[in-house]
Design an enzyme around this catalytic site. Structure first.
Site, PDB file in Angstrom:
ATOM      1  N   TRP A  79       0.817  -1.217   0.000  1.00  0.00           N
ATOM      2  CA  TRP A  79       0.000   0.000   0.000  1.00  0.00           C
ATOM      3  C   TRP A  79       0.845   1.260   0.000  1.00  0.00           C
ATOM      4  CZ3 TRP A  79      -4.633   0.005  -1.748  1.00  0.00           C
ATOM      5  CH2 TRP A  79      -5.387  -1.176  -1.691  1.00  0.00           C
ATOM      6  N   ASP A 100      -1.083   6.831   6.362  1.00  0.00           N
ATOM      7  CA  ASP A 100      -2.251   6.085   5.889  1.00  0.00           C
ATOM      8  C   ASP A 100      -2.612   5.073   6.971  1.00  0.00           C
ATOM      9  OD1 ASP A 100      -4.096   4.376   4.812  1.00  0.00           O
ATOM     10  OD2 ASP A 100      -2.893   3.791   3.079  1.00  0.00           O
ATOM     11  N   LYS A 108     -12.404  -0.669   7.325  1.00  0.00           N
ATOM     12  CA  LYS A 108     -11.707  -1.654   8.147  1.00  0.00           C
ATOM     13  C   LYS A 108     -12.067  -1.470   9.624  1.00  0.00           C
ATOM     14  CE  LYS A 108      -8.243  -1.585   4.553  1.00  0.00           C
ATOM     15  NZ  LYS A 108      -8.362  -2.913   3.946  1.00  0.00           N
TER      16      LYS A 108
END
Lengths: 360, 360
Positions: A102, A172, A196
């Site tokens: 990511w 992030d 999430k």
């Protein structure tokens, strides 16, 4: 039906009590005779709820007053663009720390909008590890340093907050926000896709320090402009109203659980239980060094990979779903966000032990 | 409680049958033991649903095979940026037809990304009207022509499809999509925020002709890149999964009603009923010329504006909610999208007549 424990990495399971409340009031919210999703985002009843959700998040994370909290469209990937568009002026460089899939994707996207310096901190060897943050080679006058504290695909979590010597730190936190206490004041900007630890997909939370707002590039799309969002309480355009509402219900639930500190204790216990079961077995393995093992996403591999399909099939039959690892790394992955009760991890560990016994 | 009719312009009411179905299966969708919003967008059960929603929309609108259907983040305003980013190369000009607030906002946003020529077609006079499309002064070699067939704030709807002589026609159909039959092949691109005629806010539908995809500007954010979305079936990033599901349930409902042609007949009857009530009264007025009166958003004004507050209060008490006009134009506005049953418009008309009698 018997209880299902859903280990999906995202969109992930939400707290059962949250979902039951949302179902009860689905078509008649606060005696309006309408669903919350059928109401104007500019109605006072909706705005009161929206404001309260922000206040609850501020309380949960102890967000200082000099930070804006924005409720945005576009997911984490939207922020991959929005961060450089808002924070990276022409002629400056931003550092991107690469610790997995990511953070790498964020760096690639950012290159469209300015000078990006990537700093690969992954270490190869028998065990997967990363370079400690004190050894990161950072650009001294960077516009900001971007990193991803928890890599969901790779299962690597960086718990220490890097020291960037005055350069704004951008994180992030899609997969780790609200899972343990952090000092927000150490960050310039935190963002998190909701799907999430917060709510359904389609909502992204941005927590940004005042002084970083208002310096966007001229060609910043309005929905990605932090100043526009901040000046309009995230209602310049119609926000994802239902996702915002559900996030608010999750925040209330988290407060009822005792807040972030209390859930962190449970998260630690869940992770300990699962890693212990993996480490004590000769049948399963996780090759990430202890210090950087994610508490949210636990990848593990069967030493005999020909059993993968059978493992997944039997797990599913036992009510343990979505355990397949990401296609990049293979194997299994158990995502154990805040909403996963410890009973779910206990059930997984028991299943793993039984599966091992049957297939030794 | 007695029935509520919600006339909100958006987020708007959804069909009652859709909401009841969504409530029933909220925490256990298709016997998964999970909510649809808790499932991976890459699970086969979710992808099957997502694909079916696209097929149903294609059937409802008779979308030709050479058009992509994209399920995007970011609302209509996101497309205000995405359209020029994808369709306007350097050195070319795009025409923006201005017929009200939303088309104007689209033009202002587009100016960030290239050369924009605005064409104001509003006509002042005793009655509000617009220039017929045959008289629009268009740039012959424009990259595209953008217009908004239905202006929700102003209540102006352009029913004829403009002839652009080969220049791609781009339409913001947020408030009119699926309300009556259109010939998609006349358009280069159609987009629509979901929160009026499709589902909850947070989802945007883009219908784009193949040949217009793949020409994006270098600094196009990935979530706005049509080619990226098209190549990945709108799953490059996690889509707003719950909104997509609800859109799919709305599409099924619309098919059960007989499709777009059948709903258009009902929409016509609803609009006729309401405009007739306004026109026959000396108490209410709508000053838009017949030909361009919106069938989705009906603004009307009390001749005695001091009664506005009382009208709204009594309407609310009668279960007729969200009738306040947009702050730009004042007065009242009844949004009567597909989900509004004719009984809602009948109840509104009866209330209006009774209110008039009480306050003549």
């Amino acid at each position: 039906m018997s209880e299902i424990f859903n280990f999906c990495a995202g969109p992930a399971m939400l707290p059962k009590a949250v979902m039951e409340k949302a179902q009860r009031e689905f078509i008649n919210w606060q005696s309006t005779g309408s669903s919350v999703m059928e109401l104007s985002h500019r109605s006072s009843i909706y705005m009161d709820m929206a404001k309260q959700a922000e206040l609850d998040l501020r309380e949960l994370m102890s967000i200082p007053d000099n930070y804006h909290v924005l409720f945005c469209h576009g997911g984490g990937r939207g922020q991959f663009s929005a961060v450089p568009l808002n924070l990276l002026p022409q002629g400056k460089t931003a550092d991107y720390i690469i610790s997995g899939s990511w953070s790498k994707a964020a760096a690639i996207e950012a290159q469209k909008f300015g000078n990006i310096n990537t700093v690969d901190i992954t270490l190869s060897g028998e065990q997967t590890s990363v370079l400690p943050s004190k050894d990161w080679q950072l650009t001294p006058d960077a516009a900001y340093v971007h990193y991803c504290p928890n890599e969901t695909v790779n299962g690597i979590e960086i718990f220490e907050i890097p020291e960037t010597n005055g350069v704004p730190l951008v994180a992030d936190m899609s997969s780790t926000i609200l899972s343990h206490e952090i000092d927000v004041s150490k960050f310039g900007l935190i963002y998190a896709g909701a799907q999430k630890n917060i709510g359904p997909s389609g909502l992204t939370i941005v927590i940004v320090r005042d002084d970083l707002v208002g310096h966007e590039q001229p060609a910043t799309p309005c929905i990605m402009n932090y100043k526009t969002s901040a000046d309009n309480d995230s209602m310049y355009n119609t926000p994802p109203t239902y996702a915002w509402y559900l996030a608010g219900v999750v925040f209330k639930w988290l407060k009822e659980q005792g807040g972030v500190k209390a859930i962190a204790t449970i998260n630690q216990a869940k992770a300990d239980l699962l890693y212990k079961a993996i480490d004590q077995s000769t049948f399963y393995q996780n090759n990430i060094i202890d210090q950087y093992r994610s508490k949210m996403n636990v990848p593990f591999w069967l030493k005999d990979e020909t059993l993968n399909y059978q493992f997944l099939k039997e797990a599913e039959h036992a009510g343990l779903t979505a355990l397949k690892g990401h296609r990049i790394v293979g194997g299994m992955r158990a995502s154990i966000y805040n909403a996963m009760p410890i009973e779910g991890v206990q059930a997984l560990v028991e299943f793993m032990q039984q599966f091992e016994e049957r297939n030794m």
